[in-house]
Design a protein around this motif. Structure first.
Motif, PDB file in Angstrom:
ATOM      1  N   LYS A 298       1.025  -0.960   0.076  1.00  0.00           N
ATOM      2  CA  LYS A 298      -0.052  -0.023   0.035  1.00  0.00           C
ATOM      3  C   LYS A 298       0.948   1.063   0.037  1.00  0.00           C
ATOM      4  N   PRO A 299       0.430   2.364  -0.558  1.00  0.00           N
ATOM      5  CA  PRO A 299       1.304   3.371  -0.684  1.00  0.00           C
ATOM      6  C   PRO A 299       1.444   4.106   0.633  1.00  0.00           C
ATOM      7  N   ASN A 300       0.631   3.813   1.628  1.00  0.00           N
ATOM      8  CA  ASN A 300       0.858   4.509   2.866  1.00  0.00           C
ATOM      9  C   ASN A 300       1.650   3.663   4.044  1.00  0.00           C
ATOM     10  N   GLU A 301       2.310   2.397   3.509  1.00  0.00           N
ATOM     11  CA  GLU A 301       2.987   1.774   4.325  1.00  0.00           C
ATOM     12  C   GLU A 301       4.448   2.492   4.587  1.00  0.00           C
ATOM     13  N   ASP A 302       4.682   2.319   5.922  1.00  0.00           N
ATOM     14  CA  ASP A 302       5.938   3.287   6.202  1.00  0.00           C
ATOM     15  C   ASP A 302       7.077   3.261   5.299  1.00  0.00           C
ATOM     16  N   LYS A 303       7.339   1.946   5.062  1.00  0.00           N
ATOM     17  CA  LYS A 303       8.683   1.744   4.333  1.00  0.00           C
ATOM     18  C   LYS A 303       8.744   2.238   2.797  1.00  0.00           C
ATOM     19  N   PHE A 304       9.754   2.835   2.500  1.00  0.00           N
ATOM     20  CA  PHE A 304       9.956   3.205   1.099  1.00  0.00           C
ATOM     21  C   PHE A 304       9.940   2.208   0.139  1.00  0.00           C
ATOM     22  N   SER A 305       9.319   2.082  -1.051  1.00  0.00           N
ATOM     23  CA  SER A 305       9.922   1.336  -2.103  1.00  0.00           C
ATOM     24  C   SER A 305       9.349   1.725  -3.382  1.00  0.00           C
ATOM     25  N   GLY A 306      10.082   1.374  -4.473  1.00  0.00           N
ATOM     26  CA  GLY A 306       9.577   2.051  -5.718  1.00  0.00           C
ATOM     27  C   GLY A 306      10.286   1.135  -7.010  1.00  0.00           C
ATOM     28  N   PHE A 307      10.136   1.289  -8.148  1.00  0.00           N
ATOM     29  CA  PHE A 307      10.844   0.497  -9.252  1.00  0.00           C
ATOM     30  C   PHE A 307      11.183   1.591 -10.412  1.00  0.00           C
ATOM     31  N   CYS A 329       6.461   3.870  -4.750  1.00  0.00           N
ATOM     32  CA  CYS A 329       5.374   3.496  -4.632  1.00  0.00           C
ATOM     33  C   CYS A 329       4.724   3.296  -3.087  1.00  0.00           C
ATOM     34  N   SER A 330       5.523   3.342  -2.259  1.00  0.00           N
ATOM     35  CA  SER A 330       5.381   3.549  -0.896  1.00  0.00           C
ATOM     36  C   SER A 330       6.215   4.223   0.113  1.00  0.00           C
ATOM     37  N   GLY A 331       5.748   4.621   1.304  1.00  0.00           N
ATOM     38  CA  GLY A 331       6.747   5.372   2.175  1.00  0.00           C
ATOM     39  C   GLY A 331       7.216   6.645   1.631  1.00  0.00           C
ATOM     40  N   VAL A 332       8.430   7.121   2.152  1.00  0.00           N
ATOM     41  CA  VAL A 332       8.975   8.363   1.759  1.00  0.00           C
ATOM     42  C   VAL A 332      10.601   8.103   1.462  1.00  0.00           C
ATOM     43  N   ALA A 367      10.540  12.289  -1.711  1.00  0.00           N
ATOM     44  CA  ALA A 367       9.619  11.974  -2.952  1.00  0.00           C
ATOM     45  C   ALA A 367       8.598  11.103  -2.060  1.00  0.00           C
ATOM     46  N   TYR A 368       7.382  11.057  -2.628  1.00  0.00           N
ATOM     47  CA  TYR A 368       6.044  10.493  -2.094  1.00  0.00           C
ATOM     48  C   TYR A 368       5.659   9.571  -2.989  1.00  0.00           C
ATOM     49  N   PRO A 369       4.804   8.552  -2.735  1.00  0.00           N
ATOM     50  CA  PRO A 369       4.165   7.874  -3.637  1.00  0.00           C
ATOM     51  C   PRO A 369       3.556   8.535  -4.747  1.00  0.00           C
ATOM     52  N   GLY A 370       3.763   8.266  -5.769  1.00  0.00           N
ATOM     53  CA  GLY A 370       2.971   8.910  -6.861  1.00  0.00           C
ATOM     54  C   GLY A 370       4.005   9.755  -7.764  1.00  0.00           C
ATOM     55  N   ASP A 371       5.041  10.035  -6.931  1.00  0.00           N
ATOM     56  CA  ASP A 371       6.265  10.788  -7.382  1.00  0.00           C
ATOM     57  C   ASP A 371       7.165  10.069  -8.397  1.00  0.00           C
ATOM     58  N   ILE A 372       7.820  10.869  -9.349  1.00  0.00           N
ATOM     59  CA  ILE A 372       8.853  10.160 -10.140  1.00  0.00           C
ATOM     60  C   ILE A 372      10.149  10.802 -10.124  1.00  0.00           C
ATOM     61  N   ILE A 373      11.131   9.938  -9.441  1.00  0.00           N
ATOM     62  CA  ILE A 373      12.308  10.867  -9.596  1.00  0.00           C
ATOM     63  C   ILE A 373      13.451  10.199 -10.690  1.00  0.00           C
ATOM     64  N   GLY A 374      14.127  10.936 -10.990  1.00  0.00           N
ATOM     65  CA  GLY A 374      15.444  10.675 -11.948  1.00  0.00           C
ATOM     66  C   GLY A 374      16.504  10.254 -11.214  1.00  0.00           C
ATOM     67  N   LEU A 375      17.010   8.981 -11.512  1.00  0.00           N
ATOM     68  CA  LEU A 375      18.343   8.817 -10.617  1.00  0.00           C
ATOM     69  C   LEU A 375      19.641   8.821 -11.861  1.00  0.00           C
ATOM     70  N   HIS A 376      20.651   9.403 -11.299  1.00  0.00           N
ATOM     71  CA  HIS A 376      21.748   9.282 -12.308  1.00  0.00           C
ATOM     72  C   HIS A 376      22.438   7.842 -12.431  1.00  0.00           C
ATOM     73  N   ASP A 377      22.407   7.423 -13.626  1.00  0.00           N
ATOM     74  CA  ASP A 377      22.723   5.935 -13.708  1.00  0.00           C
ATOM     75  C   ASP A 377      23.808   5.822 -14.469  1.00  0.00           C
ATOM     76  N   THR A 378      24.769   4.989 -14.008  1.00  0.00           N
ATOM     77  CA  THR A 378      25.971   4.752 -14.778  1.00  0.00           C
ATOM     78  C   THR A 378      26.172   3.289 -15.615  1.00  0.00           C
ATOM     79  N   GLY A 379      24.789   2.873 -15.517  1.00  0.00           N
ATOM     80  CA  GLY A 379      24.826   1.313 -16.266  1.00  0.00           C
ATOM     81  C   GLY A 379      24.472   0.539 -14.975  1.00  0.00           C
ATOM     82  N   LYS A 380      24.201   0.852 -13.908  1.00  0.00           N
ATOM     83  CA  LYS A 380      23.843  -0.299 -12.900  1.00  0.00           C
ATOM     84  C   LYS A 380      22.412  -0.715 -12.875  1.00  0.00           C
TER      85      LYS A 380
END
Ligand code: G4P
Length: 538
Positions: A298-307, A329-332, A367-380
């Motif tokens: 659920k988005p309101n779970e305490d722990k952060f998760s995302g994909f 998707c969840s947490g902060v 960032a909160y559930p529903g937000d999109i963040i951009g991560l700098h990626d070196t290929g990982k």
């Protein structure tokens, strides 16, 4: 909603526009951003200049050769934090376009009213169907000659298998387009060139025989047609049902012209009112194979998760870095706090997460559930990678989608076969392109949904792996992932159809399609085998 606190607390509305090229997506985007007060005048999204993005951000993009300005466009509206995710079309159409739809809660479908549902919309709609995404429909370009409104509704209902409920009704079309009839408020809403989009002409129209209406429409034929149409709408069309909308089986329909503002605000009001906020999502637990147990987060779970749902490759030789787009998707999510990258089993600290908030693309602290963040990626990072606070989970529903164009790489230097293999495996694992191996010949074939994907592969193979090759098209028109009831059926099917069998990068068995007719025949002959257009078997 100007303060940061208000923005942070606002319920997210993460949505995308699906349409066929030229139906008016860019025009609509500009209008939505105008209503969200992110841009002051139209014409800025397309030209990618003006005052809607900060100039230093633009500099960075120019320097790095990546265009991410329009990947996520955020603006406050009606007490909600709206996130509009870009779904690249035209020559940028790629699997990313499909994947973006796995990161939204609702979709605005734009249709060119002279043409009805077109090919690309149909394909994108199929992806929406996988998750029963709620859809709001906008029939655009009524200021030009359009199909009859009932015909259009019928067209959408048949092609998209969705129940339409008109919320407004067009009055005339082309040069005789007068405005739209608001079915709930029984008013006519119209604009003149000089009108502020926020300040339309409103004509009371509960009595269509009133002088006010007659004087406004000034055309007996159009008025008679409107009366007739409205009687039929009342008789034939169901009422809007929010639950059915949320289940993705009913779509509210608006008519208008994005270019001239008709119907735009009503559509945005509808999206911001009824579109769901972040919803619960399914994750797999370890082991992440077909036998894995699942749970809902659920988005309101305490722990952060995302994909991660999209990785934007850099086409500039000097800068190999990329931007990975993560949906929270969840947490902060908090900057500089360790988060767990489940696939590698490593903890990472994200020092400069980018958020696409209102007018700024800047480093964010949270960032909160529903937000999109951009991560700098070196290929990982790879498409579908899950981040958590340590829990071994994997978000489902970010599948590979059946490619429609195929190519084979012919090496210019045969000594580079190993590098080619390595490069292709890596690029396909990242989600840049799909790699299939033929069962019989072990030949490697690349599959994509858009030609841009092959360009990226060619460029990166040369640049990063030193592999130059020639690219030849391959006579497949699609693939289907297969599911068998038992091993016996599987081996007999594979034996009979061995020349059509290919394996995807994860070793899953697929059927390569030579023609739709061929596929139909094989499906009819093998009713016990299931054929899927995506690797999630949905
Ligand atoms: P897209 O992003 O879906 O590809 O479509 P876009 O908004 O770029 O619109 C495609 C063309 O259709 C543009 O014209 C745009 O001005 C026009 N258009 C969009 N909405 C409407 C509408 O409601 N009515 C009319 N009459 N035209 C509309 P263009 O000439 O190709 O480009 P431009 O030079 O105007 O930018």
């Amino acid at each position: 909603m100007s303060t940061e606190t208000n923005w942070n607390n606002a319920r997210r509305c993460t949505f995308a526009i699906i349409s066929h090229p030229d139906a008016g997506k860019t025009t609509m985007t500009e209008k939505l951003l105008w209503f969200g007060r992110v841009i002051r005048k139209a014409g800025m999204v397309k030209s990618k200049q003006g005052d809607y993005a900060k100039s230093d951000w633009m500099e960075m993009e120019k320097e790095r050769g990546i265009s991410i300005t329009s990947s996520v466009m955020s603006f406050p509206y009606a007490e909600r934090a709206m996130h509009l995710l870009d779904t690249p079309g035209h020559k940028d159409f790629s699997e990313d376009t499909y994947r973006t739809l796995t990161a939204v809660e609702s979709v605005l479908m734009m249709i060119d009213s002279a043409k009805g549902v077109e090919e690309q919309t149909k394909k994108l709609m199929e992806v929406c169907r996988m998750r029963d995404t709620p859809i709001v429909t906008f029939m655009n370009k009524f200021d030009r000659d359009a199909m009859d409104a009932f015909e259009l509704i019928d067209n959408v209902e048949k092609i998209c298998s969705i129940q339409c409920v008109p919320m407004t009704w067009p009055i005339g079309d082309g040069v005789k387009f007068k405005g739209v009839y608001d079915l709930k408020n029984k008013t006519i809403v119209s604009f003149r060139e000089s009108n502020d989009p926020n300040d339309p002409i409103i004509v009371k129209a509960d009595d269509l025989d009133s002088d006010e209406v007659k004087n406004f429409i000034k055309d007996d034929q159009i008025l008679d047609k409107l009366k007739e149409d409205l009687m039929m709408v009342e008789e034939l069309m169901p009422e809007f049902d929010e639950e059915e909308f949320l289940e993705g089986i009913m779509t509210p329909v608006y008519f208008g012209t994005a270019l001239h503002n008709f119907g735009v605000k009503e559509t945005l009001d509808m999206i911001s009112t009824v579109s769901p906020g972040p919803m619960e999502r399914e994750v797999k637990l370890e082991p992440f194979d077909d036998s894995a147990q699942t749970r809902m987060i659920k988005p309101n779970e305490d722990k952060f998760s995302g994909f991660i749902f999209k990785i934007q490759a850099n086409m500039d030789k000097k800068h190999r870095d990329r931007v990975a787009f993560m949906r929270v998707c969840s947490g902060v999510f908090e900057r500089n706090t360790k988060i767990h990258h489940v696939r590698s089993g490593k903890d990472v600290k994200i020092a400069s997460p980018l958020i696409f908030q209102a007018q700024d693309r800047e480093i964010t602290e949270k960032a909160y559930p529903g937000d999109i963040i951009g991560l700098h990626d070196t290929g990982k990072y790879q498409i579908g990678d899950t981040f958590s606070e340590g829990e071994k989970i994997m978000y489902t529903g970010i599948p590979s989608f059946a490619p429609e164009i195929f190519q084979k790489v012919i090496l210019k230097d045969p000594m580079k076969a190993k590098q080619l293999d390595k490069g292709l495996t890596q690029l396909s694992e990242e989600g840049t392109v799909q790699l299939f191996t033929r069962h019989t010949t072990r030949e490697k074939i690349l599959g994509a949904v858009g030609v841009l994907q092959f360009e990226v592969v060619k460029h990166r193979l040369e640049d990063e792996y030193g592999v130059r090759g020639e690219y030849e098209s391959y006579p497949f028109s699609g693939v289907r992932w297969l599911r068998f009831p038992d091993d016996k059926t599987k081996s007999s099917f594979m034996e009979k159809n061995s020349s059509n069998i290919v394996y995807d990068v994860k070793g899953r068995v697929c059927f390569s399609v030579r023609s739709e007719w061929d596929l139909k025949l094989v499906m009819e002959k093998n009713p016990e085998v299931e054929f899927f257009k995506n690797s999630d078997y949905r």
